[in-house]
Design a protein around this motif. Structure first.
Motif, PDB file in Angstrom:
ATOM      1  N   GLU A 150       6.488  12.051   3.633  1.00  0.00           N
ATOM      2  CA  GLU A 150       7.669  12.774   3.143  1.00  0.00           C
ATOM      3  C   GLU A 150       7.335  14.255   2.941  1.00  0.00           C
ATOM      4  O   GLU A 150       8.176  15.129   3.155  1.00  0.00           O
ATOM      5  N   LYS A 186      16.807  11.248  -0.591  1.00  0.00           N
ATOM      6  CA  LYS A 186      16.941  10.702   0.759  1.00  0.00           C
ATOM      7  C   LYS A 186      15.578  10.541   1.406  1.00  0.00           C
ATOM      8  O   LYS A 186      14.740  11.430   1.342  1.00  0.00           O
ATOM      9  N   ARG A 187      15.387   9.413   2.058  1.00  0.00           N
ATOM     10  CA  ARG A 187      14.133   9.126   2.751  1.00  0.00           C
ATOM     11  C   ARG A 187      14.108   9.901   4.063  1.00  0.00           C
ATOM     12  O   ARG A 187      15.080   9.920   4.806  1.00  0.00           O
ATOM     13  N   THR A 194      11.252   9.660   6.183  1.00  0.00           N
ATOM     14  CA  THR A 194      10.307   9.030   7.110  1.00  0.00           C
ATOM     15  C   THR A 194      10.583   7.540   7.229  1.00  0.00           C
ATOM     16  O   THR A 194      11.531   7.031   6.645  1.00  0.00           O
ATOM     17  N   GLY A 195       9.725   6.852   7.940  1.00  0.00           N
ATOM     18  CA  GLY A 195       9.907   5.443   8.268  1.00  0.00           C
ATOM     19  C   GLY A 195       9.956   4.512   7.062  1.00  0.00           C
ATOM     20  O   GLY A 195       9.638   4.885   5.947  1.00  0.00           O
ATOM     21  N   TYR A 196      10.365   3.285   7.359  1.00  0.00           N
ATOM     22  CA  TYR A 196      10.617   2.297   6.313  1.00  0.00           C
ATOM     23  C   TYR A 196       9.337   1.586   5.881  1.00  0.00           C
ATOM     24  O   TYR A 196       9.162   1.267   4.701  1.00  0.00           O
ATOM     25  N   ALA A 197       8.423   1.360   6.834  1.00  0.00           N
ATOM     26  CA  ALA A 197       7.261   0.495   6.591  1.00  0.00           C
ATOM     27  C   ALA A 197       6.445   0.952   5.383  1.00  0.00           C
ATOM     28  O   ALA A 197       6.042   0.135   4.553  1.00  0.00           O
ATOM     29  N   TYR A 220       7.251   2.310   2.740  1.00  0.00           N
ATOM     30  CA  TYR A 220       7.870   2.035   1.447  1.00  0.00           C
ATOM     31  C   TYR A 220       7.774   0.565   1.041  1.00  0.00           C
ATOM     32  O   TYR A 220       8.075   0.221  -0.083  1.00  0.00           O
ATOM     33  N   THR A 221       7.394  -0.299   1.993  1.00  0.00           N
ATOM     34  CA  THR A 221       7.320  -1.732   1.673  1.00  0.00           C
ATOM     35  C   THR A 221       5.919  -2.163   1.271  1.00  0.00           C
ATOM     36  O   THR A 221       5.687  -3.327   1.006  1.00  0.00           O
ATOM     37  N   PHE A 263       4.840  -5.183   8.629  1.00  0.00           N
ATOM     38  CA  PHE A 263       5.049  -3.831   8.093  1.00  0.00           C
ATOM     39  C   PHE A 263       3.767  -3.315   7.426  1.00  0.00           C
ATOM     40  O   PHE A 263       3.386  -2.158   7.589  1.00  0.00           O
ATOM     41  N   HIS A 319       1.786   0.076   8.784  1.00  0.00           N
ATOM     42  CA  HIS A 319       1.448   1.275   8.017  1.00  0.00           C
ATOM     43  C   HIS A 319      -0.041   1.302   7.670  1.00  0.00           C
ATOM     44  O   HIS A 319      -0.676   2.347   7.709  1.00  0.00           O
TER      45      HIS A 319
END
Lengths: 260, 242
Positions: free
Chosen positions: A219, B111-112, B114-117, B119-120, B187, B191
């Protein structure tokens, strides 16, 4: 343009803050975001209300003073620019814009949208420098620097220390800032002597200030107005690992380090 | 060299511990998936694989010696991986809860980019940890998920892992849980594998695409391989031994 602003108002670090809604009805699309806030503040002053406090200085995108979380993105929706370089034409007539300060433990809120970023200064004091003897300036080009290295050092040195990386990071980590400030020295011959001590000291100060930890999300780099690459973070990590193998201990005085 | 022992003190050092233990665990899941592919070759081959794990490195190493070394290293890796993640998360949360909009929320709007992975990782990590406990109780110890007498423990050097797997995965609920976890593992690996190189300082602009590609490859291989086992059992491709 007519805009609705949701602005974070907070009297000081002790008082809890809240969002307040303001109408901005006479905004030109050619204004910068900060000029828009100036106009809103003029209205507030005329009405006898407290103007919105926000940080700004050069207004040409190079000083690192302006901040602002705009609609949930540090420095607003456009990539690679600071808030002062963001123009109102990037928004639509009738938009509602949420404006918040940087939020992190080492960035205490001074007032409204102004935060105290002196924790960054203490990280620089911990190691973001090279030690040189005073005297007359050395002749240029006495130490040859390969062009690719000079370019990488300049890319890292572009960091203006605005703190957007910390604000955007879900962990509130300052790694991109620390890494950029270490990398612009570690790419150059002048930075080699203190390279590993620098990494150890700066990371230690970063931890002491209470910043979070990098989870390599990216980010920071995505919102960085100077597009500092996450490569610099890998480089700082490498320097710290090598320093550990060499057994280099932090040289900060505990009293000094706790200045925060 | 003793400086390595001071790594746990700094935030970056804890991440190095996470990366190194992660490397060991990635090696394990890849090997685990590869080994289990033998179930497609029938009960004899698969049961012989289970028995063969005990004789790993024979005759240089004795019966189950290397297996126990691996078990100790893996257990230590899991413990250190979770310990470093917990310490780092606690430090980060202390930071981000401060000055927040409310006790739990940092920004009114965020707001994000970058990618979703990425964050999991924390949630996925917890799911994977719970899965490991269940998986051991299920297919290793046979104490959950089986009717009386269905799970066949090793007896006299004979292994019946093939029938254990077939009977175990015939329960769609259990198979569903395995498949669900594998998505999070995917995921986590996507990452984690790239992140490992970044943390160890082995990444740069030149390698980053290559390492992302490697991460995709590892994640896909492990997920597709592992998900295929319960599906194959439920579809009858891997059926009870004749």
């Amino acid at each position: 343009m007519k805009l609705t602003l949701k602005v974070w108002r907070q009297k000081n670090n002790k008082t809890p803050g809240e969002f307040k809604t303001y109408q901005a009805d006479h905004i030109s699309p050619d204004m910068s975001f900060l000029e828009m806030l100036d106009v809103v503040n003029q209205d507030l002053i005329v009405k006898g209300e407290e103007p919105i406090a926000f940080d700004h200085d050069c207004r040409e995108g190079i000083c690192g003073m302006c901040s602002l979380m705009i609609n949930g993105v540090a420095h607003g929706p456009k990539a690679a620019i600071t808030t002062c370089q963001l123009h109102m034409r990037s928004f639509n007539d009738g938009d509602t814009i949420t404006i918040e300060p940087w939020r992190a433990l080492p960035f205490p809120i001074i007032k409204d949208l102004v935060v105290d970023r002196s924790s960054f200064d203490r990280i620089i004091q911990a190691g973001g420098y090279i030690s040189v003897s005073t005297g007359s300036a050395p002749d240029a080009n006495t130490i040859p620097v390969p062009k690719p290295d000079a370019d990488k050092a300049m890319d890292a040195a572009a960091c203006i220390g605005c703190g957007a990386c910390v604000a955007a990071c879900p962990n509130g980590s300052a790694m991109l800032f620390v890494a950029a400030k270490a990398a612009h020295l570690s790419f150059l011959p002048q930075g080699q002597a203190e390279r590993h001590q620098r990494a150890v000291n700066m990371v230690m100060q970063q931890d002491l200030e209470g910043f979070g930890n990098c989870t390599n999300i990216g980010e920071c780099s995505a919102v960085c107005p100077k597009e500092i690459s996450m490569d610099t973070i890998a480089r700082l990590n490498r320097d710290l690992i090598v320093a550990s193998l060499k057994g280099i201990e932090p040289t900060l005085q505990p009293a000094e380090a706790k200045a925060s | 060299m003793t400086g390595v022992l001071t790594l746990y003190r700094t935030s970056v050092g804890k991440k190095v511990i996470m990366a190194l233990t992660g490397f060991i665990l990635v090696g394990f899941v890849v090997f685990h998936m590869y080994g289990n592919l033998k179930m497609y070759q029938g009960p004899e081959v698969f049961n012989a694989y289970a028995a063969g794990l005990r004789e790993l490195g024979y005759p240089v190493f004795g019966h189950e010696h290397l297996l126990w070394v691996a078990r100790v290293i893996l257990l230590a890796s899991v413990v250190l991986h979770i310990w470093s993640a917990t310490m780092l998360t606690m430090q980060s949360q202390k930071n981000t809860f401060a000055n927040g909009v409310s006790g739990m929320k940092r920004y009114g709007e965020k707001k994000r980019q970058t990618g979703y992975a990425a964050y999991t990782m924390r949630f996925g990590g917890i799911v994977i940890f719970l899965f490991i406990i269940y998986h051991l109780l299920h297919l290793t110890f046979g104490v959950v998920g089986y009717g009386p007498g269905e799970f066949k423990h090793p007896h006299g050097g004979e292994f019946e892992v093939y029938s254990n797997v077939v009977i175990g995965f015939q329960n769609p609920l259990i198979s569903g849980f395995y498949i669900f976890t594998m998505i999070f593992l995917g995921f986590h690996l996507y990452h984690g594998v790239w992140s490992m190189f970044q943390t160890l300082g082995l990444n740069n602009a030149m390698y980053t695409r290559l390492l992302r590609g490697l991460a995709v490859l590892v994640a896909l291989a492990v997920v597709i391989g592992n998900i295929s086992f319960p599906i194959a059992v439920m579809a009858g491709i891997v059926g009870p031994a004749a």
